[in-house]
Write a protein that holds these residues in place. Structure first.
Motif, PDB file in Angstrom:
ATOM      1  N   TYR A 152      32.889  27.614   2.180  1.00 34.38           N
ATOM      2  CA  TYR A 152      33.520  28.902   2.660  1.00 34.38           C
ATOM      3  C   TYR A 152      34.716  29.411   1.674  1.00 34.38           C
ATOM      4  O   TYR A 152      35.052  30.579   1.575  1.00 34.38           O
ATOM      5  CB  TYR A 152      33.991  28.884   4.056  1.00 34.38           C
ATOM      6  N   PHE A 153      34.924  28.516   0.676  1.00 34.14           N
ATOM      7  CA  PHE A 153      36.660  29.215   0.253  1.00 34.14           C
ATOM      8  C   PHE A 153      36.647  29.889  -0.554  1.00 34.14           C
ATOM      9  O   PHE A 153      37.250  31.280   0.011  1.00 34.14           O
ATOM     10  CB  PHE A 153      36.735  27.776  -0.473  1.00 34.14           C
ATOM     11  N   PRO A 154      35.455  31.046  -1.414  1.00 34.86           N
ATOM     12  CA  PRO A 154      35.868  32.370  -2.230  1.00 34.86           C
ATOM     13  C   PRO A 154      35.731  33.221  -0.629  1.00 34.86           C
ATOM     14  O   PRO A 154      36.811  34.418  -0.788  1.00 34.86           O
ATOM     15  CB  PRO A 154      34.644  31.813  -2.649  1.00 34.86           C
ATOM     16  N   ALA A 155      34.894  33.495   0.328  1.00 30.47           N
ATOM     17  CA  ALA A 155      35.427  34.165   1.492  1.00 30.47           C
ATOM     18  C   ALA A 155      36.147  33.854   1.662  1.00 30.47           C
ATOM     19  O   ALA A 155      36.828  34.990   3.409  1.00 30.47           O
ATOM     20  CB  ALA A 155      34.327  34.128   2.434  1.00 30.47           C
ATOM     21  N   VAL A 156      37.184  32.760   2.157  1.00 33.38           N
ATOM     22  CA  VAL A 156      38.312  32.550   2.964  1.00 33.38           C
ATOM     23  C   VAL A 156      39.118  33.099   2.564  1.00 33.38           C
ATOM     24  O   VAL A 156      40.394  33.747   2.526  1.00 33.38           O
ATOM     25  CB  VAL A 156      38.457  30.888   2.815  1.00 33.38           C
ATOM     26  N   ILE A 157      39.368  32.906   0.472  1.00 33.97           N
ATOM     27  CA  ILE A 157      40.368  33.796   0.118  1.00 33.97           C
ATOM     28  C   ILE A 157      40.792  35.067   0.231  1.00 33.97           C
ATOM     29  O   ILE A 157      41.544  35.659   0.349  1.00 33.97           O
ATOM     30  CB  ILE A 157      40.149  32.560  -1.566  1.00 33.97           C
ATOM     31  N   GLU A 158      39.308  36.035   0.513  1.00 32.99           N
ATOM     32  CA  GLU A 158      39.310  36.957   0.115  1.00 32.99           C
ATOM     33  C   GLU A 158      39.412  37.528   1.356  1.00 32.99           C
ATOM     34  O   GLU A 158      40.012  38.639   1.626  1.00 32.99           O
ATOM     35  CB  GLU A 158      37.794  37.834   0.266  1.00 32.99           C
ATOM     36  N   ALA A 159      39.339  36.929   2.483  1.00 30.66           N
ATOM     37  CA  ALA A 159      39.738  37.305   3.705  1.00 30.66           C
ATOM     38  C   ALA A 159      41.421  37.252   3.943  1.00 30.66           C
ATOM     39  O   ALA A 159      41.530  38.012   4.619  1.00 30.66           O
ATOM     40  CB  ALA A 159      39.025  36.672   4.455  1.00 30.66           C
ATOM     41  N   SER A 160      41.198  35.904   3.761  1.00 29.34           N
ATOM     42  CA  SER A 160      43.178  36.258   3.535  1.00 29.34           C
ATOM     43  C   SER A 160      44.037  36.814   3.344  1.00 29.34           C
ATOM     44  O   SER A 160      45.013  37.592   3.371  1.00 29.34           O
ATOM     45  CB  SER A 160      43.801  35.105   3.249  1.00 29.34           C
ATOM     46  N   GLN A 161      43.656  37.052   1.761  1.00 26.04           N
ATOM     47  CA  GLN A 161      43.623  38.609   1.081  1.00 26.04           C
ATOM     48  C   GLN A 161      43.454  40.423   1.084  1.00 26.04           C
ATOM     49  O   GLN A 161      44.933  40.624   0.460  1.00 26.04           O
ATOM     50  CB  GLN A 161      42.908  38.352  -0.723  1.00 26.04           C
ATOM     51  N   SER A 162      42.735  40.119   1.906  1.00 34.47           N
ATOM     52  CA  SER A 162      42.318  41.603   1.963  1.00 34.47           C
ATOM     53  C   SER A 162      42.359  41.822   3.594  1.00 34.47           C
ATOM     54  O   SER A 162      42.652  42.846   4.256  1.00 34.47           O
ATOM     55  CB  SER A 162      41.023  41.903   1.467  1.00 34.47           C
ATOM     56  N   GLY A 163      43.375  40.828   4.371  1.00 34.87           N
ATOM     57  CA  GLY A 163      43.297  41.024   5.879  1.00 34.87           C
ATOM     58  C   GLY A 163      42.014  41.098   6.911  1.00 34.87           C
ATOM     59  O   GLY A 163      41.713  41.590   7.761  1.00 34.87           O
ATOM     60  N   VAL A 164      41.212  40.285   6.818  1.00 39.78           N
ATOM     61  CA  VAL A 164      39.314  40.062   7.668  1.00 39.78           C
ATOM     62  C   VAL A 164      39.944  38.736   8.648  1.00 39.78           C
ATOM     63  O   VAL A 164      39.596  37.887   7.645  1.00 39.78           O
ATOM     64  CB  VAL A 164      39.087  40.672   6.632  1.00 39.78           C
ATOM     65  N   PRO A 165      39.472  39.847   9.379  1.00 40.72           N
ATOM     66  CA  PRO A 165      39.477  37.999  10.768  1.00 40.72           C
ATOM     67  C   PRO A 165      38.699  37.249  10.961  1.00 40.72           C
ATOM     68  O   PRO A 165      37.656  37.448  10.976  1.00 40.72           O
ATOM     69  CB  PRO A 165      40.137  38.596  11.804  1.00 40.72           C
ATOM     70  N   ILE A 166      38.869  35.997  10.116  1.00 43.20           N
ATOM     71  CA  ILE A 166      37.345  35.077  10.131  1.00 43.20           C
ATOM     72  C   ILE A 166      37.596  33.642  11.082  1.00 43.20           C
ATOM     73  O   ILE A 166      38.514  33.312  11.398  1.00 43.20           O
ATOM     74  CB  ILE A 166      36.923  34.534   9.011  1.00 43.20           C
ATOM     75  N   ILE A 167      36.889  32.885  12.112  1.00 47.87           N
ATOM     76  CA  ILE A 167      37.611  31.731  12.502  1.00 47.87           C
ATOM     77  C   ILE A 167      35.595  30.427  12.154  1.00 47.87           C
ATOM     78  O   ILE A 167      34.935  30.990  11.864  1.00 47.87           O
ATOM     79  CB  ILE A 167      37.289  32.303  14.475  1.00 47.87           C
ATOM     80  N   ILE A 168      36.649  29.700  11.688  1.00 46.44           N
ATOM     81  CA  ILE A 168      35.993  28.804  11.199  1.00 46.44           C
ATOM     82  C   ILE A 168      35.759  27.720  11.543  1.00 46.44           C
ATOM     83  O   ILE A 168      36.821  27.233  12.183  1.00 46.44           O
ATOM     84  CB  ILE A 168      36.248  27.721   9.540  1.00 46.44           C
ATOM     85  N   LEU A 169      34.960  26.855  12.395  1.00 44.70           N
ATOM     86  CA  LEU A 169      34.433  25.294  12.994  1.00 44.70           C
ATOM     87  C   LEU A 169      33.317  24.811  11.872  1.00 44.70           C
ATOM     88  O   LEU A 169      32.050  25.268  12.180  1.00 44.70           O
ATOM     89  CB  LEU A 169      33.975  25.769  14.406  1.00 44.70           C
ATOM     90  N   SER A 170      34.265  23.757  11.471  1.00 44.90           N
ATOM     91  CA  SER A 170      33.708  22.860  10.734  1.00 44.90           C
ATOM     92  C   SER A 170      33.347  21.579  11.888  1.00 44.90           C
ATOM     93  O   SER A 170      34.518  20.540  11.991  1.00 44.90           O
ATOM     94  CB  SER A 170      34.190  22.759   9.315  1.00 44.90           C
ATOM     95  N   ALA A 171      32.121  20.603  11.643  1.00 49.95           N
ATOM     96  CA  ALA A 171      32.187  19.635  11.583  1.00 49.95           C
ATOM     97  C   ALA A 171      32.164  18.684  11.055  1.00 49.95           C
ATOM     98  O   ALA A 171      32.240  18.982   9.706  1.00 49.95           O
ATOM     99  CB  ALA A 171      30.518  19.577  12.742  1.00 49.95           C
ATOM    100  N   ASP A 172      32.995  17.586  11.621  1.00 45.29           N
ATOM    101  CA  ASP A 172      33.185  16.468  10.454  1.00 45.29           C
ATOM    102  C   ASP A 172      32.958  14.684  11.351  1.00 45.29           C
ATOM    103  O   ASP A 172      32.699  14.641  11.870  1.00 45.29           O
ATOM    104  CB  ASP A 172      34.668  16.522  10.483  1.00 45.29           C
ATOM    105  N   ARG A 173      33.736  14.157  10.359  1.00 44.10           N
ATOM    106  CA  ARG A 173      32.619  12.509  11.209  1.00 44.10           C
ATOM    107  C   ARG A 173      34.506  12.194  11.159  1.00 44.10           C
ATOM    108  O   ARG A 173      34.799  12.777  11.237  1.00 44.10           O
ATOM    109  CB  ARG A 173      31.906  11.956   9.475  1.00 44.10           C
ATOM    110  N   PRO A 174      34.257  11.108  12.142  1.00 43.26           N
ATOM    111  CA  PRO A 174      35.545  10.567  12.759  1.00 43.26           C
ATOM    112  C   PRO A 174      36.539  10.082  12.111  1.00 43.26           C
ATOM    113  O   PRO A 174      35.717   9.620  10.312  1.00 43.26           O
ATOM    114  CB  PRO A 174      34.937   9.583  14.019  1.00 43.26           C
ATOM    115  N   PRO A 175      37.448  10.145  12.174  1.00 43.88           N
ATOM    116  CA  PRO A 175      38.986   9.031  10.709  1.00 43.88           C
ATOM    117  C   PRO A 175      38.121   7.863  10.774  1.00 43.88           C
ATOM    118  O   PRO A 175      38.496   8.304   9.639  1.00 43.88           O
ATOM    119  CB  PRO A 175      40.109   9.832  11.597  1.00 43.88           C
TER     120      PRO A 175
END
Length: 570
Positions: free
Chosen positions: A89-112
C-alpha cells in the motif's frame, strides 16, 4: 448468545467496527484476499451498505481507493492480510498523503506474541508508514470486556473524521487469533440484522465550512495591483477554491489553471501557458506585480521557472492547512485556508490592457500551435492529445498519467473547464490505471485515461480489476516505445548510456496483454483513426484499450517547436 461464542469473537469484533464505519457514512471498500483478514472481509461481505471491490494486488487496490477518494472526498476502505501485503500500500499512502486524499487502511495482523520470532507472514506493522498517515491506532485483539467495544467504535469515528478533516490516510491495525470464520448461523444472523439497519444515516460530523475573512491591509494589497496573476496547480477535494473565478473578476486577473485544478472555464482562464512561457523572451510583456498561488506546486516546468525568476514580485501562497506548498521557495507570504475566502465589495485597479495581453498571447500561441499540428505518419503525441481533448464527451472525466501525459495535455490540449484528475502528490507513474478505475467507480460516468506505454505496463495488474468497471473507460496509450520524458534532461546527450538505462525501450505486445485479460484492444496508427475510434469506444461500457503508435523523435521535435513560440502581445 451466538456473538459470545469463542468461534464468533473475531467476526463479531469486525462487525461492530464495520457497522461503525457505515454509521460514519462510508460507502466503498477494496478488499485483497487473505487468511488473517478473514473476519474483516466477512464482516464487509455481510453488510449490503458497502460497495465491495476485490483486487488481488494490494498496490493496485490502494490506488483504486485513491481514485475513489479523489472523486468523492470520502475515504474508501482498504482491507488486507498481514505481512508484505500491507507494505504494498505504501506508494498510494505517500501519494494520498502528499495530495490530500482520504483513505482508511484496515490491516490484519498476527497477535503480538508472534512478532520477532520468525513466525510466517509476520512483520512489524505498527506505524509501518511512518509519519505519512494522519491517524494510526493499534486496535489490538478482540476484547468485549469493559470499555473495549466503546473504544473500537470510537476508533472508527476517529479514523473517518481524521482522514477527512486532515485530508490523508488513517491506518488501523487489527490483531486476530484463530478461528477467523464464524458459525454459519451467526453469519446469517448478522446479515439479517444488517439488512434491517442498511438505510444510510447522515454522517455524525459535518464537512460544511464557513468562510475566511481577511483584513483591510490584505485587500488593499490585492486591489492595488495593476498586473495581478492567479496560478492554480492541481487541487484535491479538501481544497475550498470555488471563490477563484469571483476573485479573478474582482481583480481582473488572468488565471493560469493547470490540468487537475478543476477551475471552471471563464474569460479569465488562460491556456497554452506551458508553451509560451517556455520562451523567456515572452516574459517582459507578461510581467506581473502580484502573483496569487493556489493548489499544489505547478506541474509546468515553464511556469515553475517563471515563479522562481519572479522572486522580486509579491507572491502569496494560499494553502490547505494540512499541506504546505511552495516547492519553488518563492512565496513572500503563506496563508492557510480551511474554508473559502470571503470576498468583500471591492474593486481592483488592474491595468485595462493586462488581461487582454494574456488573451492575445493565448490566441497567438493557439494559432501557432494549429499551424504546426498536422496529421502525419507516424502520429505525434501532440496530435493525439489535440484530437482527444477536442473529442472528450461533456459528461465525462479524464485521468492524466505523469511524465509527458500531464504536460502534453497542457501544451497541446483544450482542457479548460473539463473534469481532469492527476496524481501529483509524488508525481509517480505507479498506480495510474488503478486510480482511473477508482475514479470510474466513484464518478459513475464515462472516463478517458491518457497514459504512456511505460506507465501502463508499470500498473498492468490493474487490468485484473477491469471486470469491476461498468461505465465506459477508454485507456488511451501513447506508445512511443519507452520513457521519452528523459529526453528533456541533459543525460540524453549520453546516447550510449541513455537508451538502456533511462528510456528503456520495450517491445511488449499490448494487444496480447489485453487478450490475456479479456479486454478490448484497438490499434491506432493513422491520424484519421483517432477521433472515430474514441467516439466509438466511449459509448461502450467497460474497459477498452486504444493503443496509439506514435513517433518519439517527431513528438519531441514538435514540442521544441511550440516551446520556441514568440509572442507579439504588445
Amino acid at each position: 448468545m451466538l456473538e459470545n461464542e469463542p468461534q464468533n469473537i473475531a467476526f463479531n469484533w469486525s462487525t461492530v467496527f464495520v457497522r461503525s464505519l457505515f454509521e460514519e457514512g462510508l460507502e466503498h471498500v477494496v478488499i485483497s484476499p487473505g487468511s488473517r483478514s478473514t473476519a474483516l472481509t466477512l464482516a464487509f461481505s455481510a453488510h449490503s451498505g458497502f460497495k465491495k471491490h476485490i483486487s488481488i494486488d494490494e498496490r493496485s487496490a490502494a490506488f483504486m481507493a485513491l481514485g475513489l477518494g479523489k472523486s468523492t472526498g470520502k475515504p474508501a476502505v482498504l482491507v488486507c492480510t498481514s505481512g508484505s501485503a500491507l507494505a504494498n500500500y505504501f506508494p498510494a499512502v505517500i501519494e494520498a498523503s502528499q495530495s490530500g486524499v482520504p483513505i482508511i487502511i484496515l490491516s490484519a495482523d498476527r497477535p503480538p506474541h508472534y512478532r520477532g520470532i520468525g513466525s510466517s507472514q509476520t512483520i512489524d506493522q505498527l506505524k509501518i508508514f511512518g509519519n505519512y498517515p494522519v491517524f494510526f491506532h493499534e486496535i489490538g485483539e478482540p476484547d468485549f470486556k469493559g470499555r473495549s467495544r466503546k473504544r473500537l467504535e470510537l476508533a472508527a469515528a476517529q479514523a473517518v473524521q481524521e482522514s477527512v478533516g486532515k485530508a490523508g490516510v488513517a491506518h488501523l491495525n487489527f490483531a486476530f487469533s484463530k478461528p477467523f470464520e464464524p458459525d454459519p448461523k451467526f453469519l446469517r444472523q448478522v446479515e439479517f440484522e444488517n439488512e434491517k439497519r442498511s438505510r444510510r444515516p447522515s454522517p455524525k460530523y459535518s464537512q460544511e465550512t464557513g468562510s475566511i475573512k481577511m483584513g483591510e491591509i490584505f485587500w488593499s494589497d490585492l486591489i492595488s495591483a495593476e498586473k495581478p496573476l492567479i496560478i492554480v496547480g492541481p487541487t484535491s477535494s479538501s481544497d475550498h477554491l470555488d471563490f477563484i473565478t469571483p476573485l479573478a473578476r474582482v481583480l481582473d486577473a488572468p488565471i493560469l489553471a493547470e490540468p487537475g485544478s478543476q477551475i471552471p472555464s471563464s474569460r479569465h482562464t488562460i491556456q497554452g501557458f506551458d508553451g509560451f512561457l517556455k520562451n523567456t523572451d515572452n516574459w517582459p510583456e507578461l510581467n506581473a506585480d502580484l502573483i496569487l498561488r493556489f493548489g499544489q506546486q505547478p506541474v509546468s516546468k515553464a511556469l515553475n521557472l517563471f515563479l522562481d525568476k519572479k522572486s522580486e514580485v509579491m507572491q502569496i501562497s494560499f494553502m490547505n492547512p494540512a499541506h504546505w506548498i511552495d516547492g519553488s521557495l518563492s512565496s513572500h507570504k503563506q496563508i492557510t485556508l480551511n474554508a473559502p475566502l470571503d470576498i468583500p465589495e471591492v474593486t481592483g485597479a488592474a491595468d485595462k490592457g493586462w488581461l487582454k495581453k494574456w488573451k492575445k498571447t493565448e490566441k497567438d500561441f493557439k494559432n501557432f500551435r494549429e499551424e504546426n499540428l498536422h496529421p502525419s505518419t507516424p502520429i505525434t503525441d501532440g496530435y493525439v492529445f489535440s484530437k482527444i481533448s477536442d473529442t472528450l464527451p461533456k459528461r465525462s472525466f479524464t485521468m492524466l498519467s505523469n511524465s509527458f501525459s500531464v504536460r502534453d495535455m497542457s501544451l497541446f490540449g483544450e482542457f479548460d473547464g473539463k473534469e481532469i484528475y492527476v496524481n501529483r502528490g509524488t508525481a509517480g507513474i505507479d498506480g495510474i490505471t488503478s486510480t482511473a478505475m477508482g475514479l470510474s467507480l466513484a464518478t459513475d460516468k464515462p472516463g478517458i485515461l491518457m497514459t504512456g506505454d511505460i506507465a501502463f505496463l508499470h500498473d498492468s495488474n490493474a487490468l485484473l480489476m477491469a471486470k469491476e468497471i461498468n461505465q465506459p473507460l477508454v485507456i488511451v496509450i501513447l506508445n512511443n516505445g519507452g520513457g521519452t520524458i528523459f529526453r528533456m534532461l541533459p543525460v540524453f546527450r549520453f546516447k550510449s548510456k541513455y537508451m538502456k538505462f533511462f528510456e528503456t525501450p520495450q517491445n511488449v505486445k499490448i494487444a496480447a496483454l489485453c487478450r490475456a485479460h479479456n479486454i478490448d484492444h484497438t490499434l491506432v496508427s493513422r491520424p484519421e483513426q483517432i477521433v472515430s475510434t474514441l467516439e466509438t469506444l466511449v459509448e461502450r461500457k467497460g474497459v477498452h484499450v486504444m493503443e496509439c503508435i506514435t513517433g518519439a523523435d517527431e513528438s519531441m521535435e514538435q514540442r521544441h517547436t511550440l516551446w520556441n513560440f514568440k509572442t507579439n502581445a504588445n
